[in-house]
Design an enzyme around this catalytic site. Structure first.
Site, short mmCIF file in Angstrom:
data_model
loop_
_atom_site.label_atom_id
_atom_site.label_comp_id
_atom_site.label_asym_id
_atom_site.label_seq_id
_atom_site.Cartn_x
_atom_site.Cartn_y
_atom_site.Cartn_z
N ALA A 65 2.38 1.05 -0.57
CA ALA A 65 3.18 1.93 -1.42
C ALA A 65 2.46 3.26 -1.62
O ALA A 65 1.23 3.31 -1.64
CB ALA A 65 3.42 1.26 -2.77
N GLY A 109 1.71 -3.05 0.35
CA GLY A 109 3.14 -3.19 0.58
C GLY A 109 3.49 -3.17 2.07
O GLY A 109 4.52 -3.71 2.48
N GLU A 112 3.01 -6.65 3.10
CA GLU A 112 4.10 -7.44 2.49
C GLU A 112 5.39 -7.24 3.27
O GLU A 112 6.15 -8.19 3.50
CB GLU A 112 4.25 -7.07 1.02
CG GLU A 112 3.07 -7.57 0.19
CD GLU A 112 3.01 -7.00 -1.21
OE1 GLU A 112 3.32 -5.81 -1.40
OE2 GLU A 112 2.65 -7.76 -2.14
N GLU A 132 -4.74 -3.90 -3.12
CA GLU A 132 -4.26 -3.45 -4.44
C GLU A 132 -5.34 -3.59 -5.52
O GLU A 132 -5.39 -2.82 -6.47
CB GLU A 132 -3.02 -4.24 -4.85
CG GLU A 132 -1.77 -3.94 -4.03
CD GLU A 132 -1.63 -4.79 -2.78
OE1 GLU A 132 -2.64 -5.41 -2.34
OE2 GLU A 132 -0.51 -4.84 -2.23
N1 DAK Z 1 -0.36 6.21 -0.72
C1 DAK Z 1 -0.39 7.57 -0.67
N2 DAK Z 1 -1.13 8.25 0.18
C2 DAK Z 1 -1.90 7.57 1.04
C3 DAK Z 1 -1.93 6.16 1.06
C4 DAK Z 1 -1.09 5.46 0.12
N3 DAK Z 1 -1.01 4.11 0.06
N4 DAK Z 1 -2.78 5.77 2.02
C5 DAK Z 1 -3.25 6.89 2.58
N5 DAK Z 1 -2.73 7.97 2.00
C6 DAK Z 1 -2.98 9.38 2.28
C7 DAK Z 1 -4.29 9.84 1.64
O1 DAK Z 1 -4.09 10.20 0.31
C8 DAK Z 1 -4.59 11.05 2.51
O2 DAK Z 1 -3.77 12.13 2.11
P1 DAK Z 1 -4.36 13.64 1.95
O3 DAK Z 1 -5.57 13.51 1.10
O4 DAK Z 1 -4.68 14.03 3.39
O5 DAK Z 1 -3.22 14.40 1.35
C9 DAK Z 1 -4.12 10.61 3.89
O6 DAK Z 1 -3.17 9.57 3.66
C10 DAK Z 1 -5.25 10.07 4.73
O7 DAK Z 1 -5.91 9.06 3.96
P2 DAK Z 1 -7.51 8.97 3.86
O8 DAK Z 1 -8.10 10.33 3.80
O9 DAK Z 1 -7.83 8.03 2.77
O10 DAK Z 1 -7.84 8.33 5.29
P3 DAK Z 1 -8.98 7.32 5.72
O11 DAK Z 1 -8.84 7.21 7.21
O12 DAK Z 1 -10.31 7.70 5.15
O13 DAK Z 1 -8.60 5.90 5.06
C11 DAK Z 1 -7.05 4.12 4.43
C12 DAK Z 1 -7.40 5.22 5.45
C13 DAK Z 1 -5.65 3.58 4.82
C14 DAK Z 1 -8.06 2.96 4.54
C15 DAK Z 1 -7.05 4.70 3.01
O14 DAK Z 1 -6.20 5.85 2.99
C16 DAK Z 1 -6.58 3.75 1.97
O15 DAK Z 1 -7.32 2.89 1.49
N6 DAK Z 1 -5.30 3.95 1.53
C17 DAK Z 1 -4.75 3.21 0.38
C18 DAK Z 1 -4.42 1.77 0.76
C19 DAK Z 1 -3.91 1.02 -0.45
O16 DAK Z 1 -4.53 0.93 -1.51
N7 DAK Z 1 -2.74 0.44 -0.28
C20 DAK Z 1 -2.08 -0.36 -1.33
C21 DAK Z 1 -1.18 0.53 -2.15
S1 DAK Z 1 -0.44 -0.36 -3.49
C22 DAK Z 1 6.19 -3.27 -5.85
C23 DAK Z 1 5.74 -4.16 -4.93
C24 DAK Z 1 4.70 -3.81 -4.08
C25 DAK Z 1 4.10 -2.56 -4.16
C26 DAK Z 1 4.57 -1.67 -5.07
C27 DAK Z 1 5.60 -2.03 -5.92
N8 DAK Z 1 7.27 -3.65 -6.76
C28 DAK Z 1 7.73 -5.01 -6.81
C29 DAK Z 1 7.78 -2.73 -7.70
C30 DAK Z 1 3.00 -2.23 -3.26
C31 DAK Z 1 1.88 -1.64 -3.71
C32 DAK Z 1 0.90 -1.12 -2.78
O17 DAK Z 1 1.05 -1.15 -1.58
#
Ligand code: DAK
Length: 258
Positions: A65, A109, A112, A132
């Site tokens: 997400a 997500g 998922e 997460e």
């Molecule tokens: N969201 C927004 N932007 C993201 C992102 C994300 N999940 N993942 C990456 N980006 C963006 C970064 O902010 C960055 O943007 P700028 O700074 O260039 O503007 C760009 O993509 C490149 O990312 P990095 O600079 O971090 O790149 P790296 O190669 O160093 O690292 C990475 C890649 C994928 C390992 C890292 O970006 C990372 O850890 N990303 C976050 C992964 C994460 O935490 N994912 C889980 C998100 S929470 C729901 C049910 C489910 C959900 C929601 C609601 N309901 C039932 C209501 C789901 C929740 C989730 O998925």
């Protein structure tokens, strides 16, 4: 509907939905959720489309997400709007088979979403995880349930409690993906699987999918009974006659979904 975050293409009998926010590793935002749901609705009605391939790009299927979009959301916002619920409901209950073509990051997500699909083809450079916990929450789109059912309690706990990623090879060993292929061929391989699936009876595919998914919901006896009823039902279809006649006449069947 014009799409801004996905690309939809038809290569009848299959259709490909490509997640297309490469600047954010295909993070899922509300616009993307609405667009995927809209595309899936259209493809469900399209009788020419027998199987869908859902993919991202080489670097990411999806990093989950969009955190920038979620940061200011409150519990009340989530309860009132359901947030991603339409996506989980649509993919989780979809009537046609969906093959996920995975590469790069498949996180949160994104994992998922992949786990709600039916066959998972992964490139050898795929990295899968539920990170997460690193941002102070837990999986909310089925991760604690589907991952646990796929890989068992202890690996699921390790992944969910540490937020660490696993490789494609490890995912294959754990039964979290269907097959792993070289990095340059994951999409072609997924399309091949989708074409193979498309050559089967759409009715049989639908009832087979329903029966397998039931295995996660009900007891063995209830599941066996559900399977048997779907099996019996197919004996009134034209496709059953066509399939068995074609076998005996040593030719390829032509299934019509009737
Ligand atoms: N969201 C927004 N932007 C993201 C992102 C994300 N999940 N993942 C990456 N980006 C963006 C970064 O902010 C960055 O943007 P700028 O700074 O260039 O503007 C760009 O993509 C490149 O990312 P990095 O600079 O971090 O790149 P790296 O190669 O160093 O690292 C990475 C890649 C994928 C390992 C890292 O970006 C990372 O850890 N990303 C976050 C992964 C994460 O935490 N994912 C889980 C998100 S929470 C729901 C049910 C489910 C959900 C929601 C609601 N309901 C039932 C209501 C789901 C929740 C989730 O998925």
């Amino acid at each position: 509907m014009e799409y801004g975050t996905i690309v939809l293409s038809r290569e009848i009998p299959i259709a490909i939905i490509r997640l297309n926010r490469p600047e954010a590793y295909n993070a899922l935002n509300m616009q993307m959720v609405h667009e995927i749901v809209d595309a899936l609705d259209k493809l469900e009605e399209d009788e020419g489309v027998r199987c869908i391939v859902l993919t991202g790009n080489d670097k990411a299927f999806s990093a989950g997400a969009d955190i920038k979009e979620m940061i200011n959301l409150s519990s009340v916002d989530l309860i009132r709007t359901g947030h991603f619920l339409p996506l989980w409901n649509k993919v989780g209950n979809y009537s046609k088979p969906i093959v996920a073509a995975l590469s790069g990051y498949v996180l949160g997500g994104g994992l998922e979403l992949a786990m709600s699909c039916d066959v998972l083809v992964a490139s050898e450079n795929t990295k899968l995880g539920q990170p997460e916990i690193n941002i102070g929450v837990i999986p909310g789109g089925g991760g604690t349930q589907r991952l646990t059912r796929a890989v068992g309690k202890y690996k699921a706990m390790e992944m969910i409690l540490t937020g660490s990623m696993i490789t494609a090879e490890e995912a294959l060993r754990l039964g979290l993906v269907s097959r792993v292929v070289p990095a340059n061929s994951y999409l072609d391989e997924a399309k091949k699987v989708a074409l193979e699936i498309s050559s089967k009876s759409p009715l049989a595919l639908k009832l087979a999918k329903e029966a397998v998914n039931r295995a996660f919901e009900i007891s063995l006896q209830e599941g066996l009974s559900f399977e048997r009823k779907n099996f019996f039902l197919l004996f009134s279809s034209e496709d059953k006659k066509e399939g068995m006649n074609a076998f005996l006449q040593k030719r390829k069947p032509e299934f019509k979904g009737r």
